[in-house]
Design an enzyme around this catalytic site. Structure first.
Site, PDB file in Angstrom:
ATOM      1  N   ARG A  95      27.443  64.807  38.502  1.00  0.00           N
ATOM      2  CA  ARG A  95      27.407  66.070  39.239  1.00  0.00           C
ATOM      3  C   ARG A  95      27.823  67.282  38.409  1.00  0.00           C
ATOM      4  O   ARG A  95      27.340  68.375  38.649  1.00  0.00           O
ATOM      5  CB  ARG A  95      28.335  65.970  40.454  1.00  0.00           C
ATOM      6  CG  ARG A  95      27.738  65.122  41.534  1.00  0.00           C
ATOM      7  CD  ARG A  95      28.718  64.921  42.642  1.00  0.00           C
ATOM      8  NE  ARG A  95      28.956  66.209  43.324  1.00  0.00           N
ATOM      9  CZ  ARG A  95      29.238  66.307  44.615  1.00  0.00           C
ATOM     10  NH1 ARG A  95      29.334  65.226  45.341  1.00  0.00           N
ATOM     11  NH2 ARG A  95      29.440  67.471  45.166  1.00  0.00           N
ATOM     12  N   LYS A 133      32.195  46.650  36.983  1.00  0.00           N
ATOM     13  CA  LYS A 133      33.143  46.129  37.939  1.00  0.00           C
ATOM     14  C   LYS A 133      33.924  47.284  38.555  1.00  0.00           C
ATOM     15  O   LYS A 133      33.962  48.348  37.939  1.00  0.00           O
ATOM     16  CB  LYS A 133      34.081  45.125  37.273  1.00  0.00           C
ATOM     17  CG  LYS A 133      34.863  45.742  36.100  1.00  0.00           C
ATOM     18  CD  LYS A 133      35.927  44.834  35.623  1.00  0.00           C
ATOM     19  CE  LYS A 133      37.216  45.075  36.330  1.00  0.00           C
ATOM     20  NZ  LYS A 133      37.999  46.248  35.860  1.00  0.00           N
ATOM     21  N   HIS A 179      33.441  43.255  30.637  1.00  0.00           N
ATOM     22  CA  HIS A 179      33.490  43.456  29.180  1.00  0.00           C
ATOM     23  C   HIS A 179      34.241  42.330  28.456  1.00  0.00           C
ATOM     24  O   HIS A 179      34.066  42.148  27.261  1.00  0.00           O
ATOM     25  CB  HIS A 179      34.054  44.836  28.820  1.00  0.00           C
ATOM     26  CG  HIS A 179      35.545  44.962  28.905  1.00  0.00           C
ATOM     27  ND1 HIS A 179      36.216  45.156  30.089  1.00  0.00           N
ATOM     28  CD2 HIS A 179      36.501  44.910  27.954  1.00  0.00           C
ATOM     29  CE1 HIS A 179      37.519  45.232  29.844  1.00  0.00           C
ATOM     30  NE2 HIS A 179      37.721  45.082  28.557  1.00  0.00           N
ATOM     31  N   LYS A 221      33.763  40.159  24.405  1.00  0.00           N
ATOM     32  CA  LYS A 221      34.783  40.030  23.351  1.00  0.00           C
ATOM     33  C   LYS A 221      34.476  38.801  22.508  1.00  0.00           C
ATOM     34  O   LYS A 221      34.232  37.718  23.048  1.00  0.00           O
ATOM     35  CB  LYS A 221      36.176  39.878  23.981  1.00  0.00           C
ATOM     36  CG  LYS A 221      36.733  41.180  24.560  1.00  0.00           C
ATOM     37  CD  LYS A 221      38.138  40.945  25.105  1.00  0.00           C
ATOM     38  CE  LYS A 221      38.615  42.118  25.930  1.00  0.00           C
ATOM     39  NZ  LYS A 221      39.281  43.164  25.161  1.00  0.00           N
ATOM     40  N   ASP A 279      41.241  44.118  39.950  1.00  0.00           N
ATOM     41  CA  ASP A 279      40.953  44.787  38.683  1.00  0.00           C
ATOM     42  C   ASP A 279      40.807  43.798  37.521  1.00  0.00           C
ATOM     43  O   ASP A 279      39.984  43.987  36.629  1.00  0.00           O
ATOM     44  CB  ASP A 279      42.093  45.790  38.384  1.00  0.00           C
ATOM     45  CG  ASP A 279      41.816  46.646  37.167  1.00  0.00           C
ATOM     46  OD1 ASP A 279      40.648  47.041  36.982  1.00  0.00           O
ATOM     47  OD2 ASP A 279      42.757  46.927  36.405  1.00  0.00           O
ATOM     48  N   HIS A 337      37.903  39.397  34.832  1.00  0.00           N
ATOM     49  CA  HIS A 337      38.251  38.973  33.474  1.00  0.00           C
ATOM     50  C   HIS A 337      38.921  37.589  33.463  1.00  0.00           C
ATOM     51  O   HIS A 337      38.555  36.707  32.698  1.00  0.00           O
ATOM     52  CB  HIS A 337      39.210  39.972  32.820  1.00  0.00           C
ATOM     53  CG  HIS A 337      38.718  41.399  32.833  1.00  0.00           C
ATOM     54  ND1 HIS A 337      37.390  41.713  32.826  1.00  0.00           N
ATOM     55  CD2 HIS A 337      39.383  42.584  32.841  1.00  0.00           C
ATOM     56  CE1 HIS A 337      37.254  43.036  32.826  1.00  0.00           C
ATOM     57  NE2 HIS A 337      38.448  43.584  32.842  1.00  0.00           N
ATOM     58  N   LYS A 392      50.555  44.508  34.610  1.00  0.00           N
ATOM     59  CA  LYS A 392      50.764  45.755  33.852  1.00  0.00           C
ATOM     60  C   LYS A 392      52.255  45.912  33.613  1.00  0.00           C
ATOM     61  O   LYS A 392      53.079  45.388  34.362  1.00  0.00           O
ATOM     62  CB  LYS A 392      50.283  46.949  34.671  1.00  0.00           C
ATOM     63  CG  LYS A 392      48.806  46.890  35.002  1.00  0.00           C
ATOM     64  CD  LYS A 392      48.027  47.903  34.203  1.00  0.00           C
ATOM     65  CE  LYS A 392      46.597  47.976  34.647  1.00  0.00           C
ATOM     66  NZ  LYS A 392      45.616  47.810  33.584  1.00  0.00           N
TER      67      LYS A 392
HETATM   68  C1  BG6 Z   1      39.693  46.962  32.638  1.00  0.00           C
HETATM   69  C2  BG6 Z   1      40.722  47.257  33.700  1.00  0.00           C
HETATM   70  O1  BG6 Z   1      38.600  46.278  33.195  1.00  0.00           O
HETATM   71  O2  BG6 Z   1      40.295  46.146  31.644  1.00  0.00           O
HETATM   72  C3  BG6 Z   1      41.958  47.922  33.101  1.00  0.00           C
HETATM   73  O3  BG6 Z   1      40.150  48.113  34.680  1.00  0.00           O
HETATM   74  C4  BG6 Z   1      42.492  47.093  31.955  1.00  0.00           C
HETATM   75  O4  BG6 Z   1      42.969  48.096  34.096  1.00  0.00           O
HETATM   76  C5  BG6 Z   1      41.378  46.745  30.972  1.00  0.00           C
HETATM   77  O5  BG6 Z   1      43.504  47.854  31.311  1.00  0.00           O
HETATM   78  C6  BG6 Z   1      41.864  45.765  29.929  1.00  0.00           C
HETATM   79  O6  BG6 Z   1      40.859  45.597  28.973  1.00  0.00           O
HETATM   80  P1  BG6 Z   1      41.214  45.196  27.484  1.00  0.00           P
HETATM   81  O7  BG6 Z   1      39.890  45.102  26.810  1.00  0.00           O
HETATM   82  O8  BG6 Z   1      42.086  46.291  26.941  1.00  0.00           O
HETATM   83  O9  BG6 Z   1      41.946  43.898  27.566  1.00  0.00           O
END
Ligand code: BG6
Length: 514
Positions: free
Chosen positions: A69, A176, A206, A210, A263, A268, A368
């Site tokens: 936007r 995601k 993602h 890796k 999250d 992951h 975290k």
């Molecule tokens: C993201 C999350 O998908 O992955 C984040 O939304 C997180 O909260 C991040 O910090 C961690 O990714 P990586 O590659 O730093 O382990």
């Protein structure tokens, strides 16, 4: 292990992985990014595309079109992207590469809820087909707020953009979180499938891009020594840790909606669990790998709704110290409710009810504001049946640790004789550090995934049934937590709440301190 294996490791990896796709350059095409003014585009997607351009992996006839936007010209958009890239690369951006790359970057301001935005986009893409030879191929990357996903998909479909132009392809990439629970994920899948076939859909996580996550498969399926031990016969339990030292930064509003379970755990962590536990795939291709991952998810024992407390811990950080710095508690963060019960830490005890893993607990945790950033899988083996040496019964058991990040590598804890007279045994580590074993630079996860997307290879993307199965495992936890105020607090900089220690201590075990 590191020094002497170095040459062998390089040779065998070359032979076994023989990733003949990598040198391939994708067909001409355009990548449209929705939510282009956001963080992900500047911090991840554009740097990954720039790196691909540096390696000449992008098609000669290529274009990126950012849509969002914010009012910006093409040039303003390019300048914004370059600024972030400069900051990331400490000024080491190659001007010549950037100049030729950014010539193929465009920006279209528009409201993604309105049909006219899509008409404009469609016309613009057709123009690019003519001027830049993108041949009617389009990848639509949904990097906007997840609440907009259904609308964007619908509008793309209504505008007829769910098919490429003139026989070209159309692919849809979805970031995601994919839904909020099983029901919303199913709804989203149904909505998307009204316009796109499963083969066109690329659900991105993602972690799968890796290198070290892919290495879990390499380690398991290209070595004969590990596989026979990889089951309930020899494994006592498995621990998977995704620890982060950072807090939620400026993402308070997002995090209040998500929490660590949505999250990190649903995507992951579940993906890492799948790669650790799955059967060898018939082939390293999209059906082979994804089929085996789904089987794992389906075998994960569902936690009874009334027993969530026995299997799951919801934690939240309070103020504390991380790396010598005083940090505030989650409830004091910006855009967070002062009485929030959002999970910034999750620990789960899971069982995989199949032939291989019957009775082996998988303890998984993500959080975290823990003491350090580390992602690892630790396979703890059963003790030897008999200890013939004095004191050997106090030895630590064998533990195979696959370190995903940082200091990527594999380490095996073994008992060894302490030099000297007598027969004292001590635990020592055999370490393989990828950083010293390989000279090749490790590409960023997005580089690999964007390349695979353009090549049309969905192996490292998530299939509909995978995401639904992962939600199905977590749904009882989500609904039970939604009805309760109970949160286990932990000071920032600690390894999580005492309740998490108890979760494993009840089984006579303890969490590792990686
Ligand atoms: C993201 C999350 O998908 O992955 C984040 O939304 C997180 O909260 C991040 O910090 C961690 O990714 P990586 O590659 O730093 O382990």
């Amino acid at each position: 292990m590191a020094g002497s294996l170095q040459t062998d490791t390089q040779l065998s990896a070359d032979v076994l992985l023989d990733d003949s796709r990598l040198p391939k350059v994708p067909e001409p095409g355009a990548m449209v990014i929705f939510g282009a003014s956001g963080d992900l585009t500047a911090r991840k997607l554009i740097p990954a595309l720039y790196d691909l351009a540096t390696q000449r992996r992008l098609p000669m006839k290529f274009a990126v079109v950012g849509v969002s936007r914010t009012q910006m010209s093409h040039d303003e958009f390019r300048k914004k992207l370059r600024k972030t890239l400069n900051e990331q690369r400490a000024g080491k951006v190659r001007d010549s590469v950037w100049e030729s790359f950014c010539g193929s970057v465009f920006y279209l301001p528009g409201d993604t809820k309105k049909a006219e935005t899509y008409q404009e986009l469609k016309d613009f893409l057709k123009r690019l087909d003519g001027e830049r030879g993108t041949r009617g191929n389009r990848a639509f990357y949904l990097a906007s707020s997840p609440t907009l996903f259904p609308a964007v998909v619908e509008k793309l479909g209504e505008a007829g953009m769910n098919r490429g132009e003139n026989g070209g392809w159309a692919r849809l990439v979805i970031e995601k979180p994919f839904g909020r629970d099983l029901e919303s994920a199913k709804e989203l899948n149904t909505g998307i499938r009204r316009y796109f076939e499963e083969t066109q859909i690329y659900r991105i996580d993602h972690y799968l891009g890796k290198e070290t996550v892919q290495n879990i498969m390499a380690l398991r399926f290209s070595n004969s020594v590990f596989e026979p031990l990889w089951s309930q016969h020899y494994v006592d339990h498995v621990q998977i840790t995704v620890a982060e030292d950072i807090g939620i930064g400026t993402r308070g509003a997002f995090y209040e909606e998500a929490g660590a379970l949505r999250d990190i755990v649903q995507n992951h962590l579940m993906q890492v669990l799948c790669l650790t536990a799955m059967e060898p795939p018939v082939a390293f291709d999209s059906e082979g790998v994804r089929e085996e991952k789904v089987k794992v998810l389906k075998s994960v024992r569902r936690i009874p709704r009334d027993k969530v407390g026995e299997f799951a811990v919801r934690g939240q950080y309070t103020s504390g110290w991380v790396w010598g710095e005083e940090v505030s508690g989650y409830r004091e963060e910006k855009n967070v409710a002062p009485d929030s019960t959002t999970d910034t830490y999750v620990a789960l005890k899971l069982f995989i009810d199949n032939w291989r893993w019957a009775g082996v607990p998988f303890y998984v945790r993500a959080g975290k504001r823990l003491p350090k950033r580390v992602t690892e899988i630790a396979i703890q083996f059963k003790r030897t049946p008999h200890a013939p040496f004095a004191g050997a019964e106090n030895l630590e058991p064998n533990i195979l640790v696959v370190r995903v990040q940082p200091e990527e590598g594999v380490s095996l804890k073994i008992g060894a004789k302490v030099p000297g007279s007598g027969f004292r045994i001590r635990s020592v580590n055999m370490d393989l550090l990828y950083g010293t074993a390989f000279l090749e630079e490790v590409p960023d996860a997005y580089q690999r995934l964007l390349l695979d997307l353009m090549l049309g290879d969905p192996t490292l993307f998530i299939r509909a049934d995978e995401t639904e199965s992962a939600w199905d495992i977590l749904d009882p936890v989500i609904s039970s937590w939604a009805e309760s105020e109970k949160v286990a607090f932990y000071p920032a900089g600690s390894w999580g709440p005492a309740e998490s220690e108890e979760l494993v201590a009840r089984d006579g075990r303890e969490w590792r301190r990686p």
